[in-house]
Enzyme design. Structure first.
Site, short mmCIF file in Angstrom:
data_model
loop_
_atom_site.label_atom_id
_atom_site.label_comp_id
_atom_site.label_asym_id
_atom_site.label_seq_id
_atom_site.Cartn_x
_atom_site.Cartn_y
_atom_site.Cartn_z
NE ARG A 160 23.62 29.19 46.94
CZ ARG A 160 22.49 28.69 47.41
NH1 ARG A 160 21.47 29.47 47.70
NH2 ARG A 160 22.35 27.41 47.58
CE1 TYR A 184 32.76 29.59 51.41
CE2 TYR A 184 30.63 29.60 50.32
CZ TYR A 184 31.70 28.91 50.87
OH TYR A 184 31.70 27.55 50.85
CE LYS A 237 25.35 27.73 42.65
NZ LYS A 237 24.91 26.41 42.23
CG HIS A 290 21.19 24.40 40.84
ND1 HIS A 290 20.73 24.24 42.14
CD2 HIS A 290 22.54 24.39 40.94
CE1 HIS A 290 21.75 24.15 42.96
NE2 HIS A 290 22.86 24.24 42.27
CB SER A 344 23.14 24.10 47.31
OG SER A 344 22.85 25.04 46.32
CB CYS A 355 20.77 17.64 47.37
SG CYS A 355 19.99 18.60 48.68
CG ASP A 376 26.48 24.00 40.66
OD1 ASP A 376 25.72 23.39 41.43
OD2 ASP A 376 26.68 25.23 40.74
NE ARG A 385 30.23 24.44 48.65
CZ ARG A 385 29.19 24.07 47.89
NH1 ARG A 385 29.36 23.65 46.66
NH2 ARG A 385 27.97 24.10 48.39
P1 GDP Z 1 26.00 19.14 45.36
O1 GDP Z 1 26.24 20.30 46.26
O2 GDP Z 1 24.57 19.03 44.92
O3 GDP Z 1 26.96 19.08 44.24
O4 GDP Z 1 26.22 17.84 46.25
P2 GDP Z 1 27.55 16.96 46.52
O5 GDP Z 1 27.70 15.90 45.50
O6 GDP Z 1 28.71 17.86 46.75
O7 GDP Z 1 27.13 16.28 47.87
C1 GDP Z 1 26.72 17.03 49.00
C2 GDP Z 1 26.80 16.17 50.23
O8 GDP Z 1 25.91 15.06 50.08
C3 GDP Z 1 28.19 15.61 50.46
O9 GDP Z 1 28.48 15.61 51.83
C4 GDP Z 1 28.08 14.21 49.92
O10 GDP Z 1 28.97 13.33 50.54
C5 GDP Z 1 26.63 13.84 50.18
N1 GDP Z 1 26.12 12.89 49.17
C6 GDP Z 1 26.26 12.99 47.82
N2 GDP Z 1 25.72 11.92 47.19
C7 GDP Z 1 25.22 11.12 48.17
C8 GDP Z 1 24.55 9.85 48.17
O11 GDP Z 1 24.29 9.23 47.14
N3 GDP Z 1 24.17 9.36 49.40
C9 GDP Z 1 24.45 10.02 50.55
N4 GDP Z 1 24.06 9.48 51.70
N5 GDP Z 1 25.09 11.22 50.60
C10 GDP Z 1 25.48 11.75 49.43
P1 PGA Z 2 26.35 23.11 44.95
O1 PGA Z 2 26.92 24.52 44.49
O2 PGA Z 2 25.03 23.04 44.25
O3 PGA Z 2 27.36 22.18 44.40
O4 PGA Z 2 26.21 23.05 46.42
C1 PGA Z 2 26.96 25.63 45.26
C2 PGA Z 2 25.58 26.17 45.62
O5 PGA Z 2 24.61 25.82 44.95
O6 PGA Z 2 25.51 26.97 46.56
MN MN Z 3 24.84 24.67 43.00
MN MN Z 4 28.32 20.53 43.67
#
Ligand code: GDP
Ligand code: PGA
Ligand code: MN
Ligand code: MN
Length: 581
Positions: A67, A195, A204, A224, A246, A248, A271, A364
């Protein structure tokens, strides 16, 4: 049946962008396969192993991998409507600076018209959008991410309202890359990026930036947030919504596989959530999307078995590496045999000795939610699901405890408003820098964040059964620098405590920032975490929190008179509690 406004808009755009051809997308399988053939021919897509039927790799331009927040603008009439946390561009400036970039931008290309529904078809909360794009990759993604094609034209009808998203790859130059939002006219202009969140305008741009303004005007929330159903061994079910910035942990939490038996997880969204006050005084959520655009690195059978199951066919991978057998690969997926050479996300040979990463940290996967085994019937329920708890969270190596609970709605809004998290690869810029990210909406709120806080408080006043509000941090580290909490499937323990708090059975003890679980209240069976380690996980250090509140005060002061008084009061009360501690 063509919508009059839609036909006029398509004509205006086509006259300006000068495409070679125009194509209305119907969402059919034939259309998808013919687009794929075209992209395989011109190299936009690479076919992956036949072990993953209908799955492809796309490599984006190397300067176009995340982003672009600094190139993202809210084009409200007045700057104060957009607020201190957004970039503002006046509509006149956008007309003069961005619209001309679209002139002739689609010469030699096809203009695709992609109608889509956000939300379950027929739900009173669903909305229609139409994206015009010259990127077939975007069309292919929208087909997986939304309910796309004829279904949307039917829902729109002849005179229905829709969000207009105009997108062109332009010349992909960061100098001529802009993502502009016009809340008054519900219009989006995006140029110069192919992207993810810069280019898939349903996500978003529509479902958060434009929808947050609609929600403010109509009394609902566009957030979000992931949404997950949690059923206890006794059969008691609660839905939880969680906002993390994002990268996390939303997608992983939404698909969590509990580390101990008896608990059941149901994925509603990973999301974005649109949340309305129901007649019953509860908060009800739908997921406006139909697919996942998930972070690939570290996704594995160990961390997220449900995501891996979903990734067995009909997937578009973006910026991952490929093994010699045509299987996608990324850091954390599985160990590579010693000496194996893979093709990295840029298309170059790569081995473990190369040092750098094989997959881009923000690589992704795009996949339909229907392929995720944890997705259930609630996914298409036009009423949505009732939310029992809202969870805010971030990535904090120190300071933030594993979990704590806010005292009430207003305090919870304060906890969300003062969310701080370390930056990730999902946006361009430095990594690991703590920044304020209120409700994880910093890059996504389409209006003044001070007014957004006030809106949250107003919604709370209408809830007779407001969700309880919590804060989590899976990323706290000990003095040795190691993560203190195993995360992933073990996060069920935290969800369990949260639903026990909702049901009035979980124990907690007060700290200046909120309520943390007692050692006995947290189910730590078979985890090997004793009272000392647990204390490290939930400890609230008064001195560092005083520093945190000073930092937050500077942030909240940026909203001036638009900061709601109840939040200023919460802030003063926290400062006072910390002083006494
Ligand atoms: P999103 O972007 O908020 O949906 O986050 P994701 O679920 O895709 O996770 C983003 C990154 O954080 C990835 O590399 C995951 O492996 C890592 N991650 C997600 N949950 C956890 C967790 O409970 N503990 C740790 N250490 N890493 C995590
Ligand atoms: P994420 O989604 O929250 O799963 O990372 C894409 C973004 O917020 O950029
Ligand atoms: Mn997101
Ligand atoms: Mn995600």
């Amino acid at each position: 049946m063509r919508n009059n406004e839609l036909s006029a808009w398509v004509k205006e755009v086509a006259d300006h962008t000068k495409p070679d051809a125009i194509r209305w997308c119907d969402g059919s399988m034939n259309e998808a396969r013919s687009l794929e053939d075209r992209m395989l021919e011109d190299g936009t897509l690479v076919r992956l192993s036949e072990k993953l039927p209908a799955s492809f790799l796309h490599r984006s331009h190397p300067t176009d991998v995340a982003r672009a927040e600094h190139l993202t603008f809210i084009c409200s009439e007045r700057e104060e409507q957009c607020g201190p946390t957004n970039n503002w561009m006046s509509p006149e400036e956008a007309e003069g600076k961005v619209w001309p970039l679209f002139a002739g931008a689609m010469r030699g290309r096809t203009l695709y018209i992609v109608p889509y529904v956000m939300g379950p078809v027929g739900s009173p909360y669903s909305r229609v959008g139409v994206q015009i794009t010259d990127s077939p990759y975007v069309v292919a993604n929208l087909r997986l991410m939304t309910r796309m094609g004829d279904v949307a034209i039917r829902q729109l009808g002849r005179n229905g309202q829709f969000v207009k998203g105009l997108h062109s790859l332009g010349d992909l130059s960061p100098e001529r890359r802009f993502i502009c939002h016009f809340p008054q006219t519900k219009t989006i202009w995006s140029i110069g990026s192919g992207y993810g969140d810069n280019a898939l305008l349903s996500k978003k741009c529509h479902a958060l930036r434009i929808a947050s303004v609609e929600g403010r005007d109509e009394g609902w929330l566009a957030e979000h947030m992931m949404v997950v159903g949690v059923t206890s061994p006794e059969g008691v079910k609660h839905y939880i919504a969680a906002a993390f910035p994002s990268a996390c942990g939303k997608t992983n939490l939404a698909m969590l596989v509990p580390s101990f038996p008896g608990w059941k997880i149901e994925t509603v969204g990973d999301d974005i959530a649109w949340m309305h006050v129901g007649d019953d005084g509860r908060l009800w959520a739908i997921n406006p999307e139909a697919g996942f655009f998930g972070v690939a690195p570290r996704t594995s059978f160990r961390t997220n078995r449900n995501a891996m199951a979903a990734l067995s066919r009909d997937v578009i991978f973006t910026n991952v590496a490929v093994r010699q057998d045509g299987m996608p690969w990324w850091e954390g997926l599985e160990d590579l045999p010693e000496g194996e050479v893979v093709t990295d996300w840029r298309g170059h040979p790569w081995s473990k000795a190369s040092g750098d990463r094989a997959a881009h940290p923000n690589s992704r996967f795009t996949v339909s939610a229907r392929q995720c085994p944890a997705v259930g019937p609630s996914f298409d329920d036009p009423r949505g699901v009732p939310i029992s708890a809202i969870v805010f969270g971030g990535r904090r190596a120190r300071i933030a405890p594993l979990v704590y609970e806010a005292r009430d709605w207003t305090h919870g809004v304060y906890v969300g408003a003062t969310l701080v998290s370390e930056t990730t690869a999902a946006a361009t810029g430095a990594l690991g820098i703590p920044r304020n990210d209120p409700m994880a909406m910093l890059p996504f709120c389409g209006f003044n964040m001070g007014d957004y806080f006030a809106h949250w408080l107003r919604v709370g006043e209408r809830l007779t059964h407001p969700p309880r509000i919590f804060h989590v941090n899976w990323f706290r580290r000990g003095d040795d620098g190691q993560l203190l909490w195993p995360g992933f499937g073990e996060n069920i323990r935290v969800l369990k405590w949260i639903v026990e708090r909702v049901d009035g059975t979980g124990d907690a003890h007060p700290t200046p920032i909120g309520l943390v679980p007692t050692y006995d209240a947290m189910d730590l069976r078979d985890l090997g975490i004793g009272p000392r380690r647990f204390d490290e996980l939930v400890h609230v250090d008064t001195r560092t929190w005083q520093g945190e509140t000073s930092w937050n005060e500077i942030f909240l002061d940026r909203f001036g008179k638009r900061l709601p008084e109840p939040l200023a009061r919460e802030h003063r009360a926290l400062v006072a509690r910390l002083r006494k501690a």
